[in-house]
Design a protein around this motif. Structure first.
Motif, PDB file in Angstrom:
ATOM      1  N   ASP A 149       2.582  57.924 -48.669  1.00  0.00           N
ATOM      2  CA  ASP A 149       1.140  57.778 -48.452  1.00  0.00           C
ATOM      3  C   ASP A 149       0.409  59.027 -48.956  1.00  0.00           C
ATOM      4  OD1 ASP A 149      -1.420  57.415 -47.522  1.00  0.00           O
ATOM      5  OD2 ASP A 149      -0.801  56.616 -45.585  1.00  0.00           O
ATOM      6  N   PRO A 150      -0.480  58.866 -49.954  1.00  0.00           N
ATOM      7  CA  PRO A 150      -1.152  60.042 -50.542  1.00  0.00           C
ATOM      8  C   PRO A 150      -2.160  60.699 -49.613  1.00  0.00           C
ATOM      9  CG  PRO A 150      -1.248  58.129 -52.013  1.00  0.00           C
ATOM     10  CD  PRO A 150      -0.823  57.634 -50.675  1.00  0.00           C
ATOM     11  N   ASP A 151      -2.939  59.878 -48.887  1.00  0.00           N
ATOM     12  CA  ASP A 151      -4.010  60.458 -48.054  1.00  0.00           C
ATOM     13  C   ASP A 151      -4.478  59.428 -47.031  1.00  0.00           C
ATOM     14  OD1 ASP A 151      -5.846  62.264 -47.079  1.00  0.00           O
ATOM     15  OD2 ASP A 151      -7.367  61.819 -48.583  1.00  0.00           O
ATOM     16  N   ASN A 152      -3.584  59.118 -46.088  1.00  0.00           N
ATOM     17  CA  ASN A 152      -3.900  58.200 -44.986  1.00  0.00           C
ATOM     18  C   ASN A 152      -4.312  56.805 -45.449  1.00  0.00           C
ATOM     19  OD1 ASN A 152      -3.409  60.111 -42.892  1.00  0.00           O
ATOM     20  ND2 ASN A 152      -5.431  61.021 -43.268  1.00  0.00           N
ATOM     21  N   TRP A 153      -3.651  56.318 -46.481  1.00  0.00           N
ATOM     22  CA  TRP A 153      -3.905  54.947 -46.899  1.00  0.00           C
ATOM     23  C   TRP A 153      -3.480  53.958 -45.815  1.00  0.00           C
ATOM     24  CZ3 TRP A 153      -2.753  53.720 -52.741  1.00  0.00           C
ATOM     25  CH2 TRP A 153      -3.492  54.596 -53.565  1.00  0.00           C
ATOM     26  N   LEU A 154      -2.498  54.350 -45.017  1.00  0.00           N
ATOM     27  CA  LEU A 154      -1.971  53.453 -43.988  1.00  0.00           C
ATOM     28  C   LEU A 154      -2.541  53.758 -42.614  1.00  0.00           C
ATOM     29  CD1 LEU A 154       1.774  53.349 -45.095  1.00  0.00           C
ATOM     30  CD2 LEU A 154       0.038  51.598 -45.435  1.00  0.00           C
ATOM     31  N   ALA A 155      -3.651  54.459 -42.575  1.00  0.00           N
ATOM     32  CA  ALA A 155      -4.275  54.775 -41.283  1.00  0.00           C
ATOM     33  C   ALA A 155      -4.624  53.487 -40.546  1.00  0.00           C
ATOM     34  CB  ALA A 155      -5.531  55.619 -41.501  1.00  0.00           C
TER      35      ALA A 155
END
Length: 337
Positions: A149-155
């Motif tokens: 996950d690069p930057d909380n894509w799965l938040a």
């Protein structure tokens, strides 16, 4: 029979018993008897220096067990280790090998969503090649890749709570790890590429249209006009890639994260590896090749090269004109002032 053989050599026989000549070979029966006694750990009654034996000290029938065993071809049996004692060793070796394979070669991942339909279905297990990145290989256009996950894509996405057995299996790579936040998408652009999509498509890479019918979800358009990510034009910076799901209208990919720290791009360092095969279920087994549309020359022309290509005809034309007009500045050999 064995006692007779020992007695004859020890010199305790009666007058009528003559000792055999030292150079005469013992009978097979006597040799077997001595060997058997030696292998079993019994030295016999004779063969010692105190008994008056003709054998040098330490070389009687009971003392020469190893030599007799080698000559007769009889070797003591080694006790085999119990299967239950070997089982933990085998399991340990298997775990070490599995961990090495997971770390350096291949790892299994589970597909949790429908964002890559119909290429991948929810519940599929894919094998990811982790070896080639160790040799400096970087993702290429058209490849399906797994990345952190690069930057909380799965938040906001639910995190599964595995049981102890599942934790062990995920640790050795036989199951996906619940702690790692990984995604799987298709690489559309690499460093230097310009990616754009207007209206409903087609999707273009460096001005060249992609024919995506073979992998884009049936009924979807390459891009859409109904959402904020449907229309875009971006240039991929160095060390980054642009990714999109094959189910275009059901994939929160690079298009929908252009406001994050990476502007929607995925750092190459975040890429775990390339998905190469669907391994489970057996009915879904298939490879994951690069679609033919990416075989065309999609390279971005360097600005310097374009400028040079446009400048050469102009310079040649100007030079020819000056020569035709007899301009003295062209024919002179001096330096520019």
């Amino acid at each position: 029979m064995g006692d007779l053989a020992v007695g004859a050599w020890s010199g305790h026989g009666g007058p009528e018993e003559q000792p055999e000549r030292p150079d005469k070979a013992a009978s097979p029966a006597a040799e077997d008897a001595v060997n058997y006694g030696s292998a079993a750990g019994h030295g016999g009654t004779g063969g010692s220096a105190d008994s008056g034996s003709d054998f040098p000290e330490g070389e009687g029938p009971g003392q020469g067990a190893d030599t007799s065993d080698d000559e007769a071809g009889h070797k003591p049996r080694k006790k085999q280790r119990s299967f239950w004692k070997e089982l933990p060793i085998l399991v340990g070796i298997a775990l070490v090998l599995a961990l090495l394979i997971k770390t350096f070669l291949v790892q299994a991942f589970s597909i949790p969503s429908d964002s890559m339909q119909n290429t991948l279905q929810q519940g599929d297990r894919v094998l990811v090649d982790k070896l080639t990145p160790w040799f400096g290989s970087e993702p290429e256009r058209g490849e399906v890749v797994v990345f952190h996950d690069p930057d909380n894509w799965l938040a906001g996405e639910p995190t599964p709570d595995p049981n102890p057995v599942q934790r062990v299996l995920s640790w050795i790579g036989l199951m996906p790890s619940a702690e790692e936040k990984d995604l799987i998408k298709r690489v559309i652009g690499v460093a230097g590429d310009t990616i754009e999509c207007k209206n409903t498509g087609p999707l273009k890479v460096n001005g060249k249209a992609l024919n995506e019918e073979s992998y884009v979800y049936e009924g979807n358009t390459p891009c859409s006009v109904d959402d904020q990510g449907g229309q875009f034009k971006v240039k991929v910076p160095k060390g980054k890639i642009w990714v999109m799901g094959d189910h275009r209208q059901n994939s929160l990919d690079s298009r929908y994260h252009q406001s994050d720290a990476n502007k929607g791009f995925v750092p190459v360092d975040n890429v775990v590896g390339r998905a190469i095969v669907v391994a489970w279920p057996p009915t879904r087994w298939s490879t994951l090749p690069v679609p033919d549309t990416f075989d065309q020359d999609l390279s971005a022309a360097a600005p310097g090269a374009l400028g040079l290509a446009g400048a050469v005809p102009l310079v040649l034309w100007r030079r020819r004109r000056l020569l035709t007009d007899g301009n003295p500045r062209v024919s002179g050999g001096g330096t520019a002032g």
